[in-house]
Motif scaffolding. Structure first.
Motif, PDB file in Angstrom:
ATOM      1  N   VAL A   1       5.260  -5.834 -11.088  1.00  0.00           N
ATOM      2  CA  VAL A   1       6.647  -5.058 -10.645  1.00  0.00           C
ATOM      3  C   VAL A   1       7.437  -6.135  -9.908  1.00  0.00           C
ATOM      4  N   LEU A   2       7.058  -7.083  -8.968  1.00  0.00           N
ATOM      5  CA  LEU A   2       7.836  -7.937  -8.404  1.00  0.00           C
ATOM      6  C   LEU A   2       8.398  -8.759  -9.430  1.00  0.00           C
ATOM      7  N   GLU A   3       7.652  -9.269 -10.510  1.00  0.00           N
ATOM      8  CA  GLU A   3       8.163 -10.142 -11.393  1.00  0.00           C
ATOM      9  C   GLU A   3       9.417  -9.174 -12.332  1.00  0.00           C
ATOM     10  N   GLY A   4       9.268  -7.994 -12.477  1.00  0.00           N
ATOM     11  CA  GLY A   4      10.253  -7.273 -13.094  1.00  0.00           C
ATOM     12  C   GLY A   4      11.444  -6.783 -12.217  1.00  0.00           C
ATOM     13  N   GLY A   5      11.539  -7.060 -10.983  1.00  0.00           N
ATOM     14  CA  GLY A   5      12.537  -7.113 -10.370  1.00  0.00           C
ATOM     15  C   GLY A   5      12.623  -5.799  -8.998  1.00  0.00           C
ATOM     16  N   CYS A   6      11.425  -5.056  -9.363  1.00  0.00           N
ATOM     17  CA  CYS A   6      11.579  -4.118  -8.227  1.00  0.00           C
ATOM     18  C   CYS A   6      11.235  -5.002  -6.764  1.00  0.00           C
ATOM     19  N   ARG A   7      11.816  -4.160  -5.533  1.00  0.00           N
ATOM     20  CA  ARG A   7      11.889  -4.813  -4.409  1.00  0.00           C
ATOM     21  C   ARG A   7      11.402  -4.084  -3.220  1.00  0.00           C
ATOM     22  N   TRP A   8      10.838  -2.856  -3.641  1.00  0.00           N
ATOM     23  CA  TRP A   8      10.219  -1.923  -2.764  1.00  0.00           C
ATOM     24  C   TRP A   8       9.152  -1.454  -3.215  1.00  0.00           C
ATOM     25  N   ILE A   9       7.677  -1.862  -2.565  1.00  0.00           N
ATOM     26  CA  ILE A   9       6.436  -1.453  -2.851  1.00  0.00           C
ATOM     27  C   ILE A   9       6.005  -0.628  -1.731  1.00  0.00           C
ATOM     28  N   GLN A  10       5.116   0.484  -2.194  1.00  0.00           N
ATOM     29  CA  GLN A  10       4.390   1.241  -1.300  1.00  0.00           C
ATOM     30  C   GLN A  10       2.847   1.154  -1.940  1.00  0.00           C
ATOM     31  N   ILE A  11       2.121   0.665  -0.901  1.00  0.00           N
ATOM     32  CA  ILE A  11       0.864   0.349  -1.171  1.00  0.00           C
ATOM     33  C   ILE A  11       0.227   1.774  -1.036  1.00  0.00           C
ATOM     34  N   ARG A  12      -0.520   2.468  -1.933  1.00  0.00           N
ATOM     35  CA  ARG A  12      -1.093   3.778  -1.867  1.00  0.00           C
ATOM     36  C   ARG A  12      -2.557   3.608  -2.405  1.00  0.00           C
ATOM     37  N   MET A  13      -3.523   3.632  -1.521  1.00  0.00           N
ATOM     38  CA  MET A  13      -4.724   3.512  -1.758  1.00  0.00           C
ATOM     39  C   MET A  13      -5.721   4.198  -0.812  1.00  0.00           C
ATOM     40  N   LYS A  14      -5.645   5.594  -1.312  1.00  0.00           N
ATOM     41  CA  LYS A  14      -6.117   6.622  -0.456  1.00  0.00           C
ATOM     42  C   LYS A  14      -7.621   6.622  -0.158  1.00  0.00           C
ATOM     43  N   ASP A  15      -8.175   6.210  -0.880  1.00  0.00           N
ATOM     44  CA  ASP A  15      -9.698   6.101  -0.672  1.00  0.00           C
ATOM     45  C   ASP A  15     -10.325   4.774  -0.405  1.00  0.00           C
ATOM     46  N   ALA A  16      -9.523   3.891  -0.502  1.00  0.00           N
ATOM     47  CA  ALA A  16      -9.742   2.615   0.198  1.00  0.00           C
ATOM     48  C   ALA A  16     -10.096   2.293   1.461  1.00  0.00           C
ATOM     49  N   SER A  17     -10.871   1.448   1.783  1.00  0.00           N
ATOM     50  CA  SER A  17     -10.955   1.003   3.235  1.00  0.00           C
ATOM     51  C   SER A  17      -9.803   0.310   3.774  1.00  0.00           C
ATOM     52  N   ASP A  18      -9.770   0.037   5.092  1.00  0.00           N
ATOM     53  CA  ASP A  18      -8.820  -0.590   5.775  1.00  0.00           C
ATOM     54  C   ASP A  18      -8.800  -2.262   5.234  1.00  0.00           C
ATOM     55  N   GLU A  19     -10.080  -2.737   5.110  1.00  0.00           N
ATOM     56  CA  GLU A  19     -10.242  -3.978   4.570  1.00  0.00           C
ATOM     57  C   GLU A  19      -9.833  -4.139   3.319  1.00  0.00           C
ATOM     58  N   GLU A  20     -10.170  -3.222   2.336  1.00  0.00           N
ATOM     59  CA  GLU A  20      -9.650  -3.319   0.992  1.00  0.00           C
ATOM     60  C   GLU A  20      -8.156  -3.534   0.991  1.00  0.00           C
ATOM     61  N   ILE A  21      -7.553  -2.723   1.956  1.00  0.00           N
ATOM     62  CA  ILE A  21      -5.855  -2.746   1.664  1.00  0.00           C
ATOM     63  C   ILE A  21      -5.554  -4.030   2.503  1.00  0.00           C
ATOM     64  N   LYS A  22      -6.322  -4.506   3.322  1.00  0.00           N
ATOM     65  CA  LYS A  22      -5.734  -5.743   4.139  1.00  0.00           C
ATOM     66  C   LYS A  22      -5.924  -6.763   2.970  1.00  0.00           C
TER      67      LYS A  22
END
Length: 209
Positions: free
Chosen positions: A21-42
């Protein structure tokens, strides 16, 4: 204004979604990983943050306020069951962007005096991205909330979210939103770069302050 919300149901890994999506030109990303651990999101943040900085993209986390502070990302989006926005502001400080979910005008009004930056209004349509979905608003429901916001001079940016497809963008803008947040329609596309570009073509360019 286009916000991309990462989608853990997609066959494309979250990190690859963001790069595309960055390559496509989007400049606003929300990382939503509800079931992931903090380490996975990190790990995801560590992988994509340099590219976000390089492209000038804005990166926020869904819900994980303390983690957002630790990783020094741009802010958070908070659902109604997440940390209260007032507490999140105390944790993150004055520079962070804080968005909140609103399913009714009462939700909007309840936090209108708080130091928040935008509303995510929805769900617009049925979506499998989010569990325990609130009642679907449809175009009329979105329009009614936007009308009440204007009437009561609540001028914070507001984006529609939830099951939005490319064909929905113009009607939603006409209903009064400032932009849209999209997950599945981009993350599940055969060509995520092209899907991102297609959405951006029909959206006006505005910024979250």
């Amino acid at each position: 204004m286009l916000q991309f919300i990462t989608n853990t149901n997609s066959k494309t890994p979250v990190t690859d979604q963001i790069f595309a999506v960055l390559e496509g030109g989007c400049r606003w990303i929300q990382i939503r990983m509800k079931d992931a651990s903090d380490e996975e999101i990190k790990k995801v943040v560590d992988a994509v943050k340099p590219k976000c900085i390089e492209t000038g993209a804005f990166l926020i986390l869904n819900d994980r306020v303390e983690l957002a502070k630790e990783l020094n990302v741009g802010g958070v989006h908070l659902g109604k069951e997440d940390m209260p926005a007032s507490k999140a502001r105390m944790v993150l400080g004055p520079a962070a962007v804080i968005g909140v979910t609103a399913n009714t005008y009462a939700d909007v009004a309840a936090v209108s005096q708080l130091d928040i930056d935008y509303y995510g209004i929805g769900p617009y349509a049925e979506t499998i991205t989010k569990e325990n979905l609130a009642p679907v608003l449809g175009l009329e429901g979105i329009r009614d909330i936007c009308y009440e916001m204007e009437k009561n001079e609540i001028n914070k940016p507001h984006v529609a979210v939830g099951g939005i497809t490319l064909e929905d963008v113009l009607p939603l803008l006409e209903a009064g939103v400032n932009g849209i947040a999209v997950s599945g329609a981009i993350a599940n596309a055969d060509d995520i770069v092209k899907a991102t570009k297609d959405f951006l073509k029909v959206l006006p360019h505005t910024e979250i302050d």
